[in-house]
Scaffold this motif. Structure first.
Motif, mmCIF file in Angstrom:
data_model
loop_
_atom_site.group_PDB
_atom_site.id
_atom_site.type_symbol
_atom_site.label_atom_id
_atom_site.label_comp_id
_atom_site.label_asym_id
_atom_site.label_seq_id
_atom_site.Cartn_x
_atom_site.Cartn_y
_atom_site.Cartn_z
ATOM 1 N N THR A 236 0.863 -1.179 0.000
ATOM 2 C CA THR A 236 0.000 0.000 0.000
ATOM 3 C C THR A 236 0.896 1.225 0.000
ATOM 4 O OG1 THR A 236 -1.364 -1.239 1.494
ATOM 5 C CG2 THR A 236 -1.953 1.061 1.172
ATOM 6 N N HIS A 237 0.497 2.252 -0.692
ATOM 7 C CA HIS A 237 1.398 3.356 -0.940
ATOM 8 C C HIS A 237 0.702 4.681 -0.911
ATOM 9 C CE1 HIS A 237 5.081 1.462 -2.429
ATOM 10 N NE2 HIS A 237 5.558 2.689 -2.434
ATOM 11 N N TYR A 238 1.437 5.711 -0.617
ATOM 12 C CA TYR A 238 1.010 7.078 -0.874
ATOM 13 C C TYR A 238 -0.298 7.439 -0.195
ATOM 14 C CZ TYR A 238 4.113 5.807 -4.684
ATOM 15 O OH TYR A 238 5.155 5.329 -5.410
ATOM 16 N N SER A 239 -0.682 6.689 0.863
ATOM 17 C CA SER A 239 -2.026 6.867 1.380
ATOM 18 C C SER A 239 -2.098 7.949 2.439
ATOM 19 C CB SER A 239 -2.512 5.560 1.996
ATOM 20 O OG SER A 239 -2.171 4.495 1.174
ATOM 21 N N PRO A 240 -2.933 8.969 2.178
ATOM 22 C CA PRO A 240 -3.289 9.850 3.285
ATOM 23 C C PRO A 240 -4.313 9.102 4.134
ATOM 24 C CG PRO A 240 -4.455 10.516 1.288
ATOM 25 C CD PRO A 240 -3.645 9.293 0.943
ATOM 26 N N SER A 241 -4.712 9.664 5.261
ATOM 27 C CA SER A 241 -5.754 9.000 6.050
ATOM 28 C C SER A 241 -7.089 9.045 5.322
ATOM 29 C CB SER A 241 -5.920 9.679 7.408
ATOM 30 O OG SER A 241 -4.665 9.811 8.003
ATOM 31 N N LYS A 267 -23.077 13.619 5.687
ATOM 32 C CA LYS A 267 -22.812 15.012 6.081
ATOM 33 C C LYS A 267 -21.785 15.132 7.220
ATOM 34 C CE LYS A 267 -25.282 16.973 3.004
ATOM 35 N NZ LYS A 267 -24.825 15.966 2.027
ATOM 36 N N GLY A 268 -21.598 14.039 7.964
ATOM 37 C CA GLY A 268 -20.614 14.072 9.057
ATOM 38 C C GLY A 268 -19.168 13.995 8.559
ATOM 39 N N LEU A 269 -18.985 13.711 7.268
ATOM 40 C CA LEU A 269 -17.624 13.548 6.733
ATOM 41 C C LEU A 269 -17.181 14.813 6.008
ATOM 42 C CD1 LEU A 269 -17.854 9.926 5.236
ATOM 43 C CD2 LEU A 269 -16.875 10.633 7.439
ATOM 44 N N LYS A 270 -15.924 15.192 6.230
ATOM 45 C CA LYS A 270 -15.393 16.366 5.526
ATOM 46 C C LYS A 270 -14.915 15.936 4.134
ATOM 47 C CE LYS A 270 -12.232 20.227 6.057
ATOM 48 N NZ LYS A 270 -11.270 20.911 6.912
ATOM 49 N N THR A 271 -15.391 16.647 3.102
ATOM 50 C CA THR A 271 -15.010 16.278 1.732
ATOM 51 C C THR A 271 -13.970 17.246 1.168
ATOM 52 O OG1 THR A 271 -16.828 17.610 0.836
ATOM 53 C CG2 THR A 271 -17.267 15.258 1.173
ATOM 54 N N GLY A 272 -13.182 16.727 0.241
ATOM 55 C CA GLY A 272 -12.196 17.551 -0.444
ATOM 56 C C GLY A 272 -12.136 17.188 -1.915
ATOM 57 N N VAL A 273 -11.618 18.105 -2.716
ATOM 58 C CA VAL A 273 -11.344 17.796 -4.129
ATOM 59 C C VAL A 273 -9.924 18.239 -4.426
ATOM 60 C CG1 VAL A 273 -11.952 18.235 -6.540
ATOM 61 C CG2 VAL A 273 -13.736 18.210 -4.824
ATOM 62 N N ILE A 274 -9.179 17.399 -5.117
ATOM 63 C CA ILE A 274 -7.891 17.837 -5.660
ATOM 64 C C ILE A 274 -8.188 18.264 -7.088
ATOM 65 C CG2 ILE A 274 -5.543 17.149 -6.275
ATOM 66 C CD1 ILE A 274 -5.585 15.177 -3.949
ATOM 67 N N ALA A 275 -8.211 19.574 -7.308
ATOM 68 C CA ALA A 275 -8.696 20.116 -8.580
ATOM 69 C C ALA A 275 -7.572 20.827 -9.315
ATOM 70 C CB ALA A 275 -9.832 21.092 -8.307
ATOM 71 N N SER A 276 -7.819 21.124 -10.575
ATOM 72 C CA SER A 276 -6.832 21.877 -11.361
ATOM 73 C C SER A 276 -7.147 23.364 -11.252
ATOM 74 C CB SER A 276 -6.900 21.442 -12.822
ATOM 75 O OG SER A 276 -8.164 21.798 -13.344
ATOM 76 N N HIS A 313 -3.633 17.215 6.817
ATOM 77 C CA HIS A 313 -3.550 18.439 7.620
ATOM 78 C C HIS A 313 -4.900 19.138 7.703
ATOM 79 C CE1 HIS A 313 0.586 17.714 7.993
ATOM 80 N NE2 HIS A 313 0.890 17.967 6.742
ATOM 81 N N HIS A 314 -5.720 18.978 6.665
ATOM 82 C CA HIS A 314 -7.048 19.608 6.669
ATOM 83 C C HIS A 314 -8.120 18.654 7.212
ATOM 84 C CE1 HIS A 314 -6.064 23.316 4.333
ATOM 85 N NE2 HIS A 314 -5.066 22.558 3.917
ATOM 86 N N ASN A 315 -7.689 17.511 7.748
ATOM 87 C CA ASN A 315 -8.633 16.521 8.305
ATOM 88 C C ASN A 315 -9.745 16.140 7.343
ATOM 89 O OD1 ASN A 315 -7.338 16.331 10.868
ATOM 90 N ND2 ASN A 315 -8.144 18.378 11.307
ATOM 91 N N ILE A 316 -9.400 16.010 6.085
ATOM 92 C CA ILE A 316 -10.396 15.610 5.079
ATOM 93 C C ILE A 316 -10.643 14.105 5.209
ATOM 94 C CG2 ILE A 316 -10.734 15.342 2.581
ATOM 95 C CD1 ILE A 316 -9.141 18.006 2.287
ATOM 96 N N ASP A 317 -11.924 13.701 5.141
ATOM 97 C CA ASP A 317 -12.259 12.268 5.255
ATOM 98 C C ASP A 317 -12.310 11.594 3.897
ATOM 99 O OD1 ASP A 317 -12.849 12.026 8.178
ATOM 100 O OD2 ASP A 317 -14.263 13.629 7.677
ATOM 101 N N THR A 318 -12.910 12.296 2.921
ATOM 102 C CA THR A 318 -12.998 11.721 1.572
ATOM 103 C C THR A 318 -12.543 12.770 0.574
ATOM 104 O OG1 THR A 318 -14.944 10.484 2.274
ATOM 105 C CG2 THR A 318 -14.527 10.599 -0.090
ATOM 106 N N VAL A 319 -11.573 12.405 -0.263
ATOM 107 C CA VAL A 319 -11.088 13.371 -1.254
ATOM 108 C C VAL A 319 -11.257 12.799 -2.661
ATOM 109 C CG1 VAL A 319 -8.653 12.632 -1.146
ATOM 110 C CG2 VAL A 319 -9.209 14.960 -1.854
ATOM 111 N N PHE A 320 -11.768 13.627 -3.556
ATOM 112 C CA PHE A 320 -11.966 13.231 -4.943
ATOM 113 C C PHE A 320 -10.860 13.848 -5.797
ATOM 114 C CE2 PHE A 320 -15.980 13.226 -2.753
ATOM 115 C CZ PHE A 320 -16.523 11.997 -3.110
ATOM 116 N N ALA A 321 -10.335 13.078 -6.731
ATOM 117 C CA ALA A 321 -9.256 13.590 -7.590
ATOM 118 C C ALA A 321 -9.653 13.410 -9.046
ATOM 119 C CB ALA A 321 -7.957 12.856 -7.295
ATOM 120 N N GLU A 322 -9.325 14.412 -9.862
ATOM 121 C CA GLU A 322 -9.596 14.328 -11.299
ATOM 122 C C GLU A 322 -8.538 13.434 -11.954
ATOM 123 O OE1 GLU A 322 -9.079 18.500 -12.096
ATOM 124 O OE2 GLU A 322 -11.168 18.987 -11.652
#
Ligand code: TXA
Ligand code: MG
Length: 348
Positions: A236-241, A267-276, A313-322
């Motif tokens: 397993t690699h490169y994994s953030p939490s 709604k209890g989960l913090k979401t993030g996007v890695i965007a351009s 660092h931003h305590n994101i629970d689920t992050v979406f990446a393009e």
């Protein structure tokens, strides 16, 4: 153990690399910058140094280390032969972000090679790395200087976060130019084979070699029972939490799908996007992290690991990446991103 952090700011590089070399000579460990990612260095010919590296990273000891050299003349004693394909690659890409796998010579300890009878060798371009290796006077065994499983470090602060108190010294040489680990090519058997994609792309390798095989592990998730040729590629690699999810396809569809998935997220989960740069204003996530311009894949490569660390660092629970097209540098970027996502991908 107290970890010393010293900045190499061009004026004092020699004092810093001499101090680091002293530590290596005494059997210690030093993290140092390269043009790809920071490495965690120890004496490459000392079994005890290899053991310390595995322990500091929490890395399984069947996952071999790369030997780093600062002069081409250091290669010959480490390997049994230098095949013609290696000669060609060396003359085009060394020093630089390319690692080659050779049949190992007897002086290379099995502790360094994870028990294999082949050895990985890299001649980095970064001037601080070269001054450091040259001051040590021995090849330097160095994996990426992260805790096992975490994103590779592209800043001294990333190394400090993972390994503070576990290693003797960190040379702070600023950010790494390429930001993804070196391309790995195995030239130890008849046909050159790509084991890990990087900034030296398949297209560039084909220009020099004519043809190159690609290990299955580069492109797809291996089934149970299959093993990659680079042992490290199975872990397993490169994994953030955070849970990482990739969405790929036509840009407008990707934006719509990511926003749909965000709206369906608990709604209890913090979401993030890695965007351009181009798409950053289109998302409804709690946090949008901007990785760079779609038109500049080198920028995306250089920032990828920093973005994955930022999710924590931003305590994101689920992050979406393009997702990106898997050619040229896109192959290396997507290889890391897919591993970070545990191959959780939506095609739209
Ligand atoms: O850019 C890089 O290559 C960085 C910097 C520090 O030079 N180093 C790096 O090392 O990424 P590491 O240990 O994180 O990744 C090395 C990869 C692992 O997947 C390992 O299994 C593979 O190289 N490897 C090392 N020796 C090998 C060998 N003899 N045969 C096959 N794979 C090998
Ligand atoms: Mg690594």
């Amino acid at each position: 153990m107290k970890t010393i952090v010293l900045k190499a700011d061009n004026k004092n590089n020699k004092a810093v690399t001499d101090k680091a070399a002293e530590i290596i000579k005494q059997g210690g460990l030093v993290a140092f910058p390269t043009e790809t990612v920071y490495g965690l260095g120890g004496n490459g010919l000392e079994p005890e140094a290899a053991k310390k590296i595995y322990a500091a990273k929490g890395r399984p000891s069947d996952n071999p280390l790369i030997l780093h050299i600062s002069e081409l003349s250091q290669l010959r004693p480490l390997v049994r032969e230098i095949p013609p394909s290696a000669e060609k690659l060396i003359s085009h890409f060394w020093p630089g972000p390319l690692t080659l796998i050779f049949k190992k010579a007897d002086i290379v300890p099995f502790e360094t090679t994870g028990g294999l009878d082949t050895v990985a060798v890299r001649f980095p371009e970064n001037s601080i790395a070269r001054e450091f290796i040259s001051a040590c006077g021995v090849p330097i065994a160095a994996p990426s200087a992260n805790s096992s499983g975490r994103p590779s470090p592209t800043r001294a602060s990333h190394v400090e976060y993972d390994l503070n108190g576990k290693i003797d010294m960190i040379i702070d040489g600023g950010h790494c130019e390429f930001g993804l680990e070196s391309t790995i090519v195995d030239i130890s058997s008849d046909k050159p084979c790509l084991l890990r994609p990087g900034s030296i792309t398949v297209e560039m390798l084909k220009d020099v070699l004519g043809e190159i095989a690609i290990d299955k592990a580069v492109l797809t998730k291996l089934e149970n029972g299959e093993s990659p040729k680079a042992p490290g590629m199975k872990y397993t690699h490169y994994s953030p939490s955070a849970r990482v999810i990739i969405v790929r396809g036509d840009s407008e569809k990707v934006i719509a799908k990511i926003n749909e998935l965000i709206s369906k997220t608990d709604k209890g989960l913090k979401t993030g996007v890695i965007a351009s740069e181009e798409t950053k204003d289109r998302y409804i996530a709690d946090e949008t992290l901007v990785i760079g311009s779609i038109k500049k894949p080198e920028e995306i490569a250089a920032n990828l690991f920093k973005m994955l660390r930022k999710c924590d660092h931003h305590n994101i629970d689920t992050v979406f990446a393009e997702g990106l097209p898997e050619n040229e540098l896109g192959l290396a970027i997507m290889n890391r991103l897919k591993k970070a996502a545990g191959y959780e991908i939506y095609d739209v």
